[in-house]
Scaffold this motif. Structure first.
Motif, PDB file in Angstrom:
ATOM      1  N   ASP A  15      58.998 122.235  80.524  1.00  0.00           N
ATOM      2  CA  ASP A  15      60.336 121.811  80.924  1.00  0.00           C
ATOM      3  C   ASP A  15      61.281 122.142  79.778  1.00  0.00           C
ATOM      4  O   ASP A  15      61.339 121.430  78.774  1.00  0.00           O
ATOM      5  CB  ASP A  15      60.328 120.313  81.227  1.00  0.00           C
ATOM      6  N   THR A  16      62.012 123.236  79.914  1.00  0.00           N
ATOM      7  CA  THR A  16      62.885 123.682  78.830  1.00  0.00           C
ATOM      8  C   THR A  16      64.133 122.815  78.687  1.00  0.00           C
ATOM      9  O   THR A  16      64.826 122.902  77.674  1.00  0.00           O
ATOM     10  CB  THR A  16      63.291 125.160  79.016  1.00  0.00           C
ATOM     11  N   VAL A  72      58.309 121.826  92.148  1.00  0.00           N
ATOM     12  CA  VAL A  72      59.036 121.319  90.991  1.00  0.00           C
ATOM     13  C   VAL A  72      59.990 120.170  91.310  1.00  0.00           C
ATOM     14  O   VAL A  72      60.266 119.342  90.450  1.00  0.00           O
ATOM     15  CB  VAL A  72      59.765 122.459  90.252  1.00  0.00           C
ATOM     16  N   GLU A  73      60.481 120.092  92.525  1.00  0.00           N
ATOM     17  CA  GLU A  73      61.395 119.001  92.872  1.00  0.00           C
ATOM     18  C   GLU A  73      60.712 117.651  92.679  1.00  0.00           C
ATOM     19  O   GLU A  73      61.314 116.709  92.158  1.00  0.00           O
ATOM     20  CB  GLU A  73      61.883 119.147  94.309  1.00  0.00           C
ATOM     21  N   ARG A  74      59.473 117.557  93.069  1.00  0.00           N
ATOM     22  CA  ARG A  74      58.717 116.310  92.897  1.00  0.00           C
ATOM     23  C   ARG A  74      58.646 115.920  91.421  1.00  0.00           C
ATOM     24  O   ARG A  74      58.780 114.762  91.070  1.00  0.00           O
ATOM     25  CB  ARG A  74      57.313 116.456  93.479  1.00  0.00           C
ATOM     26  N   TYR A  75      58.438 116.911  90.558  1.00  0.00           N
ATOM     27  CA  TYR A  75      58.405 116.643  89.112  1.00  0.00           C
ATOM     28  C   TYR A  75      59.731 116.073  88.632  1.00  0.00           C
ATOM     29  O   TYR A  75      59.781 115.075  87.917  1.00  0.00           O
ATOM     30  CB  TYR A  75      58.071 117.918  88.335  1.00  0.00           C
ATOM     31  N   THR A 101      68.158 119.267  91.804  1.00  0.00           N
ATOM     32  CA  THR A 101      67.294 120.395  91.474  1.00  0.00           C
ATOM     33  C   THR A 101      67.662 121.543  92.393  1.00  0.00           C
ATOM     34  O   THR A 101      67.548 121.427  93.605  1.00  0.00           O
ATOM     35  CB  THR A 101      65.808 120.018  91.673  1.00  0.00           C
ATOM     36  N   PHE A 102      68.085 122.629  91.821  1.00  0.00           N
ATOM     37  CA  PHE A 102      68.503 123.774  92.622  1.00  0.00           C
ATOM     38  C   PHE A 102      67.319 124.475  93.275  1.00  0.00           C
ATOM     39  O   PHE A 102      67.396 124.903  94.416  1.00  0.00           O
ATOM     40  CB  PHE A 102      69.293 124.750  91.747  1.00  0.00           C
ATOM     41  N   PHE A 127      67.930 124.013  86.987  1.00  0.00           N
ATOM     42  CA  PHE A 127      68.752 125.041  87.591  1.00  0.00           C
ATOM     43  C   PHE A 127      68.267 126.455  87.327  1.00  0.00           C
ATOM     44  O   PHE A 127      68.992 127.421  87.553  1.00  0.00           O
ATOM     45  CB  PHE A 127      70.201 124.874  87.148  1.00  0.00           C
ATOM     46  N   GLY A 128      67.035 126.595  86.846  1.00  0.00           N
ATOM     47  CA  GLY A 128      66.517 127.944  86.598  1.00  0.00           C
ATOM     48  C   GLY A 128      65.062 127.897  86.174  1.00  0.00           C
ATOM     49  O   GLY A 128      64.518 126.841  85.859  1.00  0.00           O
ATOM     50  N   TYR A 129      64.447 129.064  86.193  1.00  0.00           N
ATOM     51  CA  TYR A 129      63.069 129.181  85.742  1.00  0.00           C
ATOM     52  C   TYR A 129      62.795 130.617  85.315  1.00  0.00           C
ATOM     53  O   TYR A 129      63.531 131.533  85.636  1.00  0.00           O
ATOM     54  CB  TYR A 129      62.082 128.744  86.830  1.00  0.00           C
TER      55      TYR A 129
END
Length: 135
Positions: A15-16, A72-75, A101-102, A127-129
């Protein structure tokens, strides 16, 4: 470990937005034997305290493509400590509302060859990955 007739896959999620591993991200693995073939769900896991999935299933013999699906939304919804850290870090960004979460899911598809190991890290923020082939 992979044999000469199969590939092996591992991943971890960082998680940056808070600079630490993302714990509890559900990850599913699917495989197919060619571009025209249907995906075959192989199972899944969730990231541990170090952000790693150490128990993903091995793709079957003949696999040419693998897909990792990260929920990832769940996280982002589950971790109140990092949600508070993210909110504090985004005070100057009014468009970024808490809990938003986008990208609710991230699907990463890649080609594999028998006998090789594929480590595919996911660097994540609301908002990104970014992904890459690691070692």
């Amino acid at each position: 470990m992979s044999t000469d007739s199969t590939a092996s896959v591992s991943t971890h999620v960082l998680d940056t937005s808070v600079g630490r591993p993302a714990r509890g991200v559900p990850v599913r693995l699917a495989a197919r034997a060619g571009c025209e073939d249907d995906w075959r769900a192989l199972g899944g896991s969730a990231t541990d305290a170090d952000g790693r999935c150490k128990d993903l299933p091995e793709p079957p013999e003949g696999t040419t493509h693998v897909r990792l699906d990260f929920e990832v939304e769940r996280y982002f919804e589950q971790d109140p400590a990092t949600t508070a850290q993210r909110a504090e870090a985004r005070q100057d960004a009014p468009a970024n509302r808490d809990g938003e979460t986008f990208f609710p899911e991230v699907a990463v598809t890649f080609a594999v060859r028998p006998g090789e190991h594929y480590h595919v890290p996911l660097l994540l923020n609301p908002f990104g990955y970014s992904v890459y082939r690691g070692s």
